[in-house]
Design a protein around this motif. Structure first.
Motif, PDB file in Angstrom:
ATOM      1  N   TYR B 270       0.847  -1.194   0.000  1.00  0.00           N
ATOM      2  CA  TYR B 270       0.000   0.000   0.000  1.00  0.00           C
ATOM      3  C   TYR B 270       0.882   1.244   0.000  1.00  0.00           C
ATOM      4  O   TYR B 270       1.749   1.385   0.862  1.00  0.00           O
ATOM      5  CB  TYR B 270      -0.862   0.053   1.261  1.00  0.00           C
ATOM      6  N   LEU B 271       0.643   2.122  -0.955  1.00  0.00           N
ATOM      7  CA  LEU B 271       1.370   3.380  -0.989  1.00  0.00           C
ATOM      8  C   LEU B 271       0.334   4.497  -1.054  1.00  0.00           C
ATOM      9  O   LEU B 271      -0.611   4.414  -1.842  1.00  0.00           O
ATOM     10  CB  LEU B 271       2.279   3.410  -2.221  1.00  0.00           C
ATOM     11  N   SER B 272       0.501   5.504  -0.231  1.00  0.00           N
ATOM     12  CA  SER B 272      -0.518   6.545  -0.196  1.00  0.00           C
ATOM     13  C   SER B 272       0.105   7.910   0.071  1.00  0.00           C
ATOM     14  O   SER B 272       1.098   8.021   0.800  1.00  0.00           O
ATOM     15  CB  SER B 272      -1.541   6.191   0.892  1.00  0.00           C
ATOM     16  N   ALA B 273      -0.468   8.950  -0.520  1.00  0.00           N
ATOM     17  CA  ALA B 273      -0.018  10.314  -0.261  1.00  0.00           C
ATOM     18  C   ALA B 273      -1.263  11.185  -0.147  1.00  0.00           C
ATOM     19  O   ALA B 273      -2.220  10.995  -0.898  1.00  0.00           O
ATOM     20  CB  ALA B 273       0.870  10.822  -1.380  1.00  0.00           C
ATOM     21  N   GLY B 274      -1.243  12.108   0.792  1.00  0.00           N
ATOM     22  CA  GLY B 274      -2.444  12.919   0.983  1.00  0.00           C
ATOM     23  C   GLY B 274      -2.146  14.309   1.508  1.00  0.00           C
ATOM     24  O   GLY B 274      -1.074  14.572   2.062  1.00  0.00           O
TER      25      GLY B 274
END
Lengths: 146, 417
Positions: B270-274
């Motif tokens: 899982y890779l996430s940016a916010g």
């Protein structure tokens, strides 16, 4: 805006006439115990302490934040001056921090007197209250209304 | 009334009087909850909030989609040590509201910059992942399903370490690493009533980097989960079938495919940016994520959402757009579909299984949050969903005639106490 600033100045003027303390009536101030080892705090330090990002006073003591919950206008004014947010946003923010187990919101005191008593009794305490009700038992470290 | 409900009511009755802080013993009991109603314009596919729900919303009012209740205990153990326990009751795999222990951890904070936690804890793989049940903490009636739907992992049995430092006045950097196994409370209903696929026991490691300003929050996170459980029988049957034909046909690619159908052969990354910005009355949240699986036929996913709201007194009207796209790995079935009815049935079974791992849809939503009382919010929201009808990962019990389009109407009452 002009009307607002006039309204903000009025209590100061009144206080000056009556020879009272220079703190404006009704504006929230941040206070600590006289022996807390803290002389003054910056706005960012207060944000960190009241928004759950920092849990110790600059002197190293574990901080115990406390807020005057009644009347709600005092708290509302404090957070508007501090971070420009309304109370529902502050409550939602705390719900996220509390229920993710990261931090706990400041203690709620029912009156200005209760804030004074708690801060006067705890060297790690840091309180927010109506500036007009402050007395010698505590030290004002930030006046946001200034 | 189920046994679970009874236990829950007794627990709530016992704990409610304690809902207060006791300065002397450092114990604080608090809670949160949501009462929700939802309605679907379609009766061809059931709308679910999370794949752990065994039944979704059709054309009649549904109250189990969003309704939930949580109780939390914070106990100060003196000095730098504290305990947090939390139980949550929501509609789960076995058609009940039996509460599960979501958090139970010890927190140790020896300095202002370091915090270590151990036990059962939340892991914020994605923004707000660890508070997705606390409706009061966000704007919408529920976190965007296109985004959180595939993220079923909620609790972690293990530990994490957080380091915080001030970058400059008013800007803090937070780094967190976490490791452990996914908690056994996450179960996806499967097959007969009460049957499920366990998601617990997967080895999980992850890291989060976060910058916190007065109005701005930026974060990047990464996690990888290695499932330890096998899929249940109907799916392992598919796998065995594929293996048998691979051997018979001497087809190594088919054997490879059989391996890829196995849960354990897929390491989920899982890779996430916010970004979250809240300045004055305006609030904007934009998050993107990618979920990568193994080399087998289980697809990769990309998803994201954008939310914009504007506070006007006690009201916050908002707009929310979300999207999920599956990046299908090619499904190879070799000569299987041409080898007679039995092999063709197997091929169809494998295709259907893979179709259930795919999602391709966009949701546009409009809503209004009303903070009508301290610690209470009433919300209404309309969602319009349009997607590919065959990619049914986020839908339940799809019936003939489903065209991938639905409108969902929802009302929730969120509270904290």
């Amino acid at each position: 805006m002009r009307a607002l600033s006039l309204m903000r100045c009025a209590p100061l003027f009144l206080a000056a006439c009556l020879g009272l303390s220079p703190v404006r009536a009704g504006e929230p101030v941040v206070i600590v115990h006289p022996d807390s080892g803290v002389q003054s705090l910056t706005r960012d330090e207060v944000i960190n302490l009241f928004m759950g990002r920092q849990k110790r006073l600059p002197s190293g003591r574990v901080a115990a934040p406390v807020e005057q919950a009644e009347p709600p206008a005092t708290r509302a004014r404090f957070y508007q001056l501090l971070v420009g947010k309304d109370l529902p946003d502050i409550h939602a923010y705390w719900a996220r921090l509390l229920y993710s187990g990261q931090a706990q919101p400041p203690r709620q005191a029912a009156s200005a007197e209760e804030v004074l008593e708690f801060v006067a009794a705890n060297k790690g305490a840091i309180g927010v209250m109506d500036g007009a009700r402050v007395d010698r038992r505590v030290r004002v470290v930030l006046d946001l209304g200034k | 009334m189920s046994f679970g409900m009874k236990v829950w009511i007794i627990l709530a009755a016992l704990m409610l009087p304690l809902t207060a802080q006791d300065a002397d013993c450092g114990l604080k009991v608090s809670g949160f909850g949501t009462l929700g109603l939802a309605l679907n314009s379609s009766d061809r596919a059931e709308y679910v909030r999370e794949p752990t729900q065994p039944r979704g919303v059709l054309r009649s009012l549904n109250s189990s989609l969003d309704t939930r209740l949580g109780l939390q205990v914070n106990q100060n153990l003196g000095g730098d040590l504290s305990f947090v326990g939390q139980i949550i009751s929501k509609y789960r795999f076995d058609y009940t509201f039996t509460p599960d222990v979501s958090w139970a951890f010890l927190s140790y904070k020896p300095t202002s910059s370091i915090q270590a936690r151990a036990g059962r804890l939340g892991f914020d793989v994605f923004q707000i992942a660890d508070t997705r049940n606390v409706g009061y903490s966000y704007l919408w009636v529920r976190p965007p399903v296109d985004f959180f739907g595939p993220l079923m992992l909620s609790s972690l049995d293990g530990g994490d370490l957080t380091w915080t430092t001030a970058l400059n006045e008013g800007l803090n950097l937070r780094l967190k690493v976490a490791a452990g196994r996914t908690a056994s409370i996450d179960k996806v209903p499967f097959g007969n009533e009460g049957g499920y696929v366990p998601l617990g026991g997967s080895k999980l490691i992850g890291a989060v980097a976060e910058v916190d300003g007065r109005d701005l929050n930026l974060r990047v996170s990464y996690a990888r989960a290695q499932p330890s459980e096998k899929f249940p029988a109907p799916i392992t049957d598919l796998q065995n079938g594929l293996n048998a034909y691979a051997l018979l046909l001497n087809d190594s690619r088919l054997a490879q495919q059989a391996k890829g159908v196995d849960f354990q052969e897929n390491c989920f990354r899982y890779l996430s940016a916010g970004l979250n910005w809240q300045g004055g009355p305006l609030r904007v949240e934009a998050v993107g994520a990618q979920v990568r699986t193994g080399d087998g036929p289980i697809p990769d996913l990309k998803s994201g959402y954008l939310s914009v709201g504007y506070r006007e007194g006690a009201f916050v009207p908002y707009f929310l757009a979300s999207r999920i796209v599956s990046d299908p790995h090619p499904l190879y079935l070799g000569a299987l579909p041409t080898l007679g009815p039995q092999a063709a049935a197997l091929a169809a079974g494998v295709s259907a299984f893979i179709q259930h791992q795919r999602a391709n849809q966009t949701t546009l939503a409009l809503g209004l949050r009303w903070d009508f009382h301290t610690n209470m919010a009433l919300k209404v929201q309309i969602d319009r969903i349009e997607g590919r009808p065959n990619d049914v990962m986020l839908w339940l019990n799809v019936r003939p005639g489903w065209e991938g389009k639905a409108t969902i109407g929802s009302v929730t009452l969120d509270f904290v106490f």
